[in-house]
Motif scaffolding. Structure first.
Motif, short mmCIF file in Angstrom:
data_model
loop_
_atom_site.label_atom_id
_atom_site.label_comp_id
_atom_site.label_asym_id
_atom_site.label_seq_id
_atom_site.Cartn_x
_atom_site.Cartn_y
_atom_site.Cartn_z
N SER A 13 68.69 -48.30 -20.57
CA SER A 13 68.68 -46.94 -19.99
C SER A 13 67.48 -46.71 -19.09
O SER A 13 67.53 -45.88 -18.18
N LEU A 66 71.12 -46.43 -11.33
CA LEU A 66 70.24 -46.39 -12.50
C LEU A 66 68.77 -46.30 -12.12
O LEU A 66 68.02 -45.46 -12.66
N HIS A 100 75.29 -42.56 -18.68
CA HIS A 100 73.83 -42.50 -18.58
C HIS A 100 73.41 -41.04 -18.54
O HIS A 100 74.01 -40.22 -17.84
N MET A 146 77.28 -45.25 -16.29
CA MET A 146 76.25 -46.24 -16.02
C MET A 146 76.61 -47.06 -14.79
O MET A 146 77.74 -47.53 -14.65
N ASN A 149 77.00 -53.55 -16.02
CA ASN A 149 76.40 -52.21 -16.06
C ASN A 149 76.08 -51.81 -17.49
O ASN A 149 75.04 -51.19 -17.77
N GLN A 150 76.98 -52.14 -18.42
CA GLN A 150 76.78 -51.77 -19.81
C GLN A 150 75.61 -52.51 -20.44
O GLN A 150 74.98 -52.04 -21.39
N LYS A 170 71.22 -43.70 -22.97
CA LYS A 170 72.61 -44.14 -22.82
C LYS A 170 73.42 -43.62 -23.98
O LYS A 170 72.94 -43.54 -25.10
#
Length: 427
Positions: free
Chosen positions: A169, A38, A84, A33, A164-165, A79
């Protein structure tokens, strides 16, 4: 399942299964990710599903899929822990049931979708790109109007130390809006050469033929990340926000030290089912049904990120009472205040859900994907059922005690009087 290495970081998984009348194919691209990529991945997913150099319009897509006896083609993003996933999926009727090579046509269709995108002069088709970008921005705006989704986003932002986490998604409006056809196409070329790729074929198929057909894709070697699980240190944070909503939303995020496939993984499933996973759970029975303090309430968890969430829709006046009663339910499990009947009912629900999943082609592929990613943690059916059956009262108490409250998010809605005043002013 038969696994064939097509290149470093590229695997073909053949699941020969005759009980399904359809054949499922999936090509999945995986990388860690990142906010940098993304938005590009989400746009690529939409582009590949709607157009390519051979089938440029929705009508072209529909006509070709209809010729393949009503095949379906979809793309999607998801995710899994730190990774990802971007997937291309096809479902076709088994060629043995019709006088047509649906499987060969499906592989050809996937090859076109991947290697012949609608692009020229080093960029995706600008007109189609702008259309898909606009559609995504409208979709994300509608998602943010969903108060439950918005609250869950805010809770994730509070919980995860890694920004990022915390990202969904499907990306964010900011990430989608900043992209352009050239930058996304350049990334797509890199994605094809750098991402881990897993190809799944599920059904009654000729394995030798599948190996030959997918070998023709000519994927090259790549070094890929094998880090799936995400864990973080314990911190505490909370927020109260005022929103013009009739129903308040209260959510709690707990850090849990148990990951998929760990020794206490099945105990975690039972504990969550007992807490808020099912209609007979403590949260549903005591907070919603008996005390009437919540319109909706549940608990869910992600065993790849160490995240457990309790979410409730309540009236703002009930905030303190609902919060206190929610905490009491977890404390009850910690102290062993639950019956053997409740535990057995929860195990039965989990067992039934597991068996239902065995009859789902998409679920079967997902299970095999997890098995391929973390084979040392995967539980075959017999081991899963035995581990579920052996979960004890002490196990459930220990799992409940291992949870640590890390974040609280309260979307504070109107009081009854405020709502009446707002309606009066609107008139």
């Amino acid at each position: 399942m038969t696994e064939i290495k097509m290149a470093d970081g590229v695997m073909l998984h053949l699941i020969k299964e005759s009980k399904f009348k359809t054949v499922r194919l999936m090509v999945r691209f995986r990388e860690e990710m990142s906010a940098d990529t993304l938005g590009k991945r989400v746009l690529i997913s939409n582009m590949l599903e709607s157009t390519n150099a051979v089938y440029q319009t929705g009508k072209d897509f529909s006509r070709k899929l209809s010729e393949m006896y009503g095949a379906s083609f979809t793309t999607g993003v998801a995710k899994k822990g730190k990774q990802h996933l971007l997937s291309l999926n096809m479902s076709i009727v088994n060629p043995k049931l019709v006088d047509f090579d649906t499987l060969g046509a499906a592989v050809d269709f996937l090859k076109i979708a991947i290697f012949q995108p609608d692009a020229a002069n080093g960029q995706f088709n600008p007109e189609i790109f702008k259309r898909e970008q606009r559609n995504l921005l409208h979709y994300l705006a509608s998602m943010n109007d969903d108060r439950s989704y918005y609250a869950s986003r805010q809770l994730a932002n509070l919980f995860f130390e890694d920004e990022n986490q915390a990202l969904p998604s499907i990306g964010t409006s900011e990430l989608i809006a900043k992209e352009n056809p050239k930058a996304v196409f350049e990334y797509y070329q890199k994605m094809l050469t750098d991402n881990a790729i897993d190809i799944f074929v599920l059904g009654d198929v000729d394995e030798k033929r599948m190996i030959e057909r997918f070998s023709d894709f000519n994927f090259t070697d790549r070094a890929v990340s094998k880090e799936i699980f995400y864990q973080q240190s314990l911190t505490e944070s909370s927020v109260v926000t005022d929103e013009k909503v009739a129903q308040s939303i209260l959510q709690f995020a707990y850090q849990m030290p148990i990951a998929y496939g760990d020794k206490n993984y099945l105990a975690l499933q039972v504990m969550n089912g007992l807490l808020g996973g099912f209609a007979h759970s403590k949260l549903f029975t005591n907070v919603r049904e008996k005390a009437s303090l919540a319109y909706s309430i549940s608990s869910t968890f992600d065993s790849f990120t160490g995240f457990l969430k309790i979410a409730a829709g309540i009236d703002v006046e009930n905030y303190e009472e609902a919060k206190s009663l929610i905490f009491e339910q977890l404390e009850a499990i910690k102290s062993g205040d639950f019956t053997e009947l409740e535990v057995e009912q929860t195990k039965t629900m989990l067992r039934n859900a597991y068996f239902v999943g065995q009859d789902s082609p998409s679920n079967t592929i997902e299970l095999e994907y997890v098995k391929a990613l973390i084979p040392d943690k995967f539980l075959p059916m017999s081991e899963f059922l035995n581990a579920l059956e052996s979960v004890s009262k002490a196990d459930l108490i220990n799992v409940a005690k291992s949870l640590n409250l890390q974040a609280e998010y309260f979307m504070k809605g109107f009081t009854v009087n405020q709502e009446k005043m707002e309606v009066s002013l609107e008139k």
